[in-house]
Design a protein around this motif. Sequence first.
Motif, PDB file in Angstrom:
ATOM      1  N   VAL A  81       1.199  -0.925  -0.060  1.00 23.67           N
ATOM      2  CA  VAL A  81       0.679  -0.334   0.182  1.00 23.67           C
ATOM      3  C   VAL A  81       0.987   1.562   0.143  1.00 23.67           C
ATOM      4  N   ALA A  82       0.645   2.496  -0.916  1.00 30.18           N
ATOM      5  CA  ALA A  82       1.798   3.414  -1.292  1.00 30.18           C
ATOM      6  C   ALA A  82       0.634   4.124  -0.860  1.00 30.18           C
ATOM      7  N   PRO A  83       1.435   5.564  -0.558  1.00 32.46           N
ATOM      8  CA  PRO A  83       0.556   6.688   0.144  1.00 32.46           C
ATOM      9  C   PRO A  83      -1.339   7.241  -1.569  1.00 32.46           C
ATOM     10  N   TRP A  84      -0.400   6.896  -2.614  1.00 34.02           N
ATOM     11  CA  TRP A  84      -2.143   7.251  -3.105  1.00 34.02           C
ATOM     12  C   TRP A  84      -2.948   5.970  -3.511  1.00 34.02           C
ATOM     13  N   ASP A  85      -2.771   5.432  -2.852  1.00 32.65           N
ATOM     14  CA  ASP A  85      -3.371   4.182  -2.852  1.00 32.65           C
ATOM     15  C   ASP A  85      -4.896   4.319  -1.444  1.00 32.65           C
ATOM     16  N   TRP A  86      -3.952   4.759  -0.625  1.00 34.17           N
ATOM     17  CA  TRP A  86      -4.075   4.872   1.315  1.00 34.17           C
ATOM     18  C   TRP A  86      -6.185   4.836   1.233  1.00 34.17           C
ATOM     19  N   ARG A  87      -6.216   6.387   0.667  1.00 39.36           N
ATOM     20  CA  ARG A  87      -7.414   7.031   0.615  1.00 39.36           C
ATOM     21  C   ARG A  87      -8.670   5.983   0.097  1.00 39.36           C
ATOM     22  N   TYR A  88      -8.267   5.565  -1.212  1.00 38.07           N
ATOM     23  CA  TYR A  88      -8.955   4.315  -2.510  1.00 38.07           C
ATOM     24  C   TYR A  88      -9.081   3.047  -1.730  1.00 38.07           C
ATOM     25  N   TYR A  89      -8.420   2.981  -0.674  1.00 36.83           N
ATOM     26  CA  TYR A  89      -8.758   1.375  -0.185  1.00 36.83           C
ATOM     27  C   TYR A  89      -9.322   1.534   1.188  1.00 36.83           C
ATOM     28  N   ALA A  90      -9.056   2.851   1.580  1.00 40.48           N
ATOM     29  CA  ALA A  90      -9.999   2.879   3.079  1.00 40.48           C
ATOM     30  C   ALA A  90     -11.466   3.455   2.731  1.00 40.48           C
ATOM     31  N   GLU A  91     -12.442   4.049   1.366  1.00 39.13           N
ATOM     32  CA  GLU A  91     -13.434   4.335   1.104  1.00 39.13           C
ATOM     33  C   GLU A  91     -13.424   2.711   1.018  1.00 39.13           C
ATOM     34  N   LYS A  92     -13.227   2.038   0.567  1.00 39.49           N
ATOM     35  CA  LYS A  92     -13.905   0.664   0.144  1.00 39.49           C
ATOM     36  C   LYS A  92     -14.015   0.092   1.541  1.00 39.49           C
ATOM     37  N   ARG A  93     -12.832   0.042   2.536  1.00 41.89           N
ATOM     38  CA  ARG A  93     -12.655  -1.213   3.103  1.00 41.89           C
ATOM     39  C   ARG A  93     -13.746   0.360   4.724  1.00 41.89           C
ATOM     40  N   ARG A  94     -14.332   1.118   4.306  1.00 42.29           N
ATOM     41  CA  ARG A  94     -15.782   2.168   4.931  1.00 42.29           C
ATOM     42  C   ARG A  94     -16.743   1.690   4.081  1.00 42.29           C
ATOM     43  N   LYS A  95     -16.863   1.047   3.105  1.00 44.60           N
ATOM     44  CA  LYS A  95     -18.025   0.730   2.794  1.00 44.60           C
ATOM     45  C   LYS A  95     -18.207  -0.994   3.327  1.00 44.60           C
ATOM     46  N   ALA A  96     -17.544  -1.483   3.554  1.00 47.78           N
ATOM     47  CA  ALA A  96     -16.828  -2.985   3.811  1.00 47.78           C
ATOM     48  C   ALA A  96     -17.688  -2.973   5.202  1.00 47.78           C
ATOM     49  N   GLU A  97     -16.843  -2.624   5.720  1.00 42.97           N
ATOM     50  CA  GLU A  97     -16.899  -2.480   7.771  1.00 42.97           C
ATOM     51  C   GLU A  97     -18.490  -1.776   8.290  1.00 42.97           C
ATOM     52  N   PHE A  98     -18.776  -0.508   7.501  1.00 37.64           N
ATOM     53  CA  PHE A  98     -19.695  -0.216   7.671  1.00 37.64           C
ATOM     54  C   PHE A  98     -20.718   0.329   6.863  1.00 37.64           C
ATOM     55  N   ASP A  99     -20.870  -0.592   6.139  1.00 38.32           N
ATOM     56  CA  ASP A  99     -21.955  -0.935   4.926  1.00 38.32           C
ATOM     57  C   ASP A  99     -22.841   0.708   4.157  1.00 38.32           C
ATOM     58  N   LEU A 100     -21.384   1.577   4.794  1.00 34.96           N
ATOM     59  CA  LEU A 100     -21.395   2.983   4.249  1.00 34.96           C
ATOM     60  C   LEU A 100     -20.029   3.228   3.520  1.00 34.96           C
ATOM     61  N   ASP A 101     -21.239   3.680   2.109  1.00 37.43           N
ATOM     62  CA  ASP A 101     -20.266   4.745   0.487  1.00 37.43           C
ATOM     63  C   ASP A 101     -21.110   6.308   0.932  1.00 37.43           C
ATOM     64  N   GLU A 102     -19.687   6.775   0.545  1.00 41.32           N
ATOM     65  CA  GLU A 102     -19.811   8.615   0.023  1.00 41.32           C
ATOM     66  C   GLU A 102     -20.741   8.532  -0.643  1.00 41.32           C
ATOM     67  N   ASN A 103     -20.390   8.675  -1.376  1.00 41.67           N
ATOM     68  CA  ASN A 103     -21.492   8.688  -2.170  1.00 41.67           C
ATOM     69  C   ASN A 103     -23.378   8.338  -1.855  1.00 41.67           C
ATOM     70  N   ALA A 104     -23.456   7.342  -1.095  1.00 36.15           N
ATOM     71  CA  ALA A 104     -24.247   7.390  -0.415  1.00 36.15           C
ATOM     72  C   ALA A 104     -25.061   8.540   0.222  1.00 36.15           C
TER      73      ALA A 104
END
Length: 692
Positions: free
Chosen positions: A336-359
């Motif tokens: 994981v690199a600095p340009w990956d963190w936000r991308y995969y953190a958003e995926k993790r948020r969606k997976a763990e909290f069933d929360l998508d910022e698009n929602a």
Amino acid sequence: MTHEAEGANPLLEPWGGPFEAPPFERLSVTHFRPAFEAALGEARAEIAAIAANSGAPTFTNTIEALERGGRTLDKVANVFFNLAGADSSPEIEAIEREIAPVLARHRNEIYLNAALYQRIAGLYEARETLGLDPEQARVLERYHVAFSRAGAGLPDAARTRLAEIGERLAVLGAQFGQNVLADEKAYTLVLEAADDLAGLPDWLVAAAARAAEDRGLAGKHVITLGRSSIEPFLQYSARRDLREKAFRAWAARGEQEGPTDNRAVASEIVRLRGERARLLGFESFAHYRLADTMAKTPQAARDLLDSVWTPALAQAAREEAALQAMIAEEGGNFKVAPWDWRYYAEKRRKAEFDLDENATKPYLQLDKMIEAAFYAANRLFGLTFAERRDIPLHHPDARSFTVFERNGAPVALFIGDYFARPSKHSGAWMNAFRVQEKLDGEVLPIVVNVLNFARAGEGSPSLLSFDDARTLFHEFGHALHGMLSNVTYPLLSGTNVSTDFVEFPSQVYENWLEQPEMLRRFARHYVTDEPMPEPLLEKLLLARRFNQGFATIEYTASALVDLDLHLTVPEDEVDVVAFEKKRLEQLGMPEAIIMRHRTPHFQHIFSGGGYAAGYYSYLWSEVLDADGFEAFAESGDIFQPQLAEKLHDHVYSAGNTRDPEAAYIGFRGRAPEPKALLLKRGLVDADSEEAK
């Protein structure tokens, strides 16, 4: 503004329009040079008259005379520097480069004036016999501190060198900020092919199309280096190669070979600040800067930063491991690199909290969030806001509102300038075209919030992330601090308080956004006007502590580098990038996270230097805000009237009329307790020893 000067200079005339606001419809860039020249001449004459007064110094003929002086210059400078930040141009930048050292020289003529200092020092020594009221005693004390810290009592040679340093720092600060803006304006990531848009939500695609149109690239899509563009791109883009490309450009602002390179600029600033501090008798610039703050010493600031660094580092390591596991599950074989963190953190948020910022974003309309900020101010302080369209403003995007207090009397004019544009510096801030005072009658403030939200496509409302909405509340908290000010003397007005207290009114205000009562009322779908569904609202609030290891590390690393850089006392130039690298290695900075503000584009500490050696202040104030809002939470009423009244009287309206520690205790009834901060960030459990 108009482009050509016509007739008399409106900057030098009385402003007789609504609220006596600046007459932007009549202003031209060509008005500023002659206005500064005339205003400086007037201000110099006023200062000379005070210093040369043959009468014995009195509070009236010295302190109040100083408070009355320079009003025309303040008026001109407030208009100019608001424009320089919010709607700059090559012409304005040229004037800024010219005027910065001139204004620094004028400030030196005041604060290094030995005759003036003797008058103030004499008054200060006799202060107990002058019959001053508490506010008068405070303004005298603050003038004495300001002149002493400027070096007014030093020998001639030291004062001459301090004046030279002040002028040079003003030039360098203006250059630093202009270099960052130039780098941001120069870079665009043009998304040509359909695949370049992979993963991007519709609202970001629309914003990128609008950004392309603004740059003459209709039909294409553009990502800029403004946070409202680059951060969501890093969060959603499925194209790792494009994320890396954009991220590297973002991280390298101010670090490009050529005319916008800030490395030597920052180095010279650090060296000159160290020299200034030694001339004034301090061990380092950090010691000098913090002596007049709540923290008092660099060690106190470091202790606070260290107290969060270790638990944040542990939390960030857990977060990184979870992201690395996601990459592995997808079949990725990269670290994981600095340009990956936000991308995969958003995926993790969606997976763990069933929360998508698009929602959540469709429920966070800009206009509704503005309305929410106004509503909280009404419930807490009785303010009401009426939009008006009869006042010309500095840009067509800006909006103005008359602010009324409970009795229906106007208390301020508020201006909101919300959208990113190439002529605007990045970031978000509060400023004023006029501060509140009542030395010679009531002067109502004109306060402005400048933000950088992405503008939606034509005909669509602008939608915010939850972080965007929090930023809006934060800056409006600063605005309230300026608008609710109720003091006599300009020196003590509004936000003219120490940097580690000034963030308390803004940060505590953020808490009202996060309350279910507020979100149920204002988080409404931009199409259907339906409130945010309860399950989604609950997920949003549960996820507030998500990714806080990352957020705390990127901030705290910036604060620690800032503090340690200003603890150095370099005789020669310091390699600020090498210093940054070495200090982060010593801290054990994760490779996948960078500082929130890398040194070559760290405008908080180099572009004017308002937070130099003081970036820790956000965390210091967060201790106050977490502890302070806990009082409302414990009361069971987030608008509890008695607490709101104390917050108003001791903080928002008090300006700098009292010591900040006394102001906080006046509101809270006791000193702040830091445990609430660690709990708020989720860095400790409620049952842990640290939280007890």
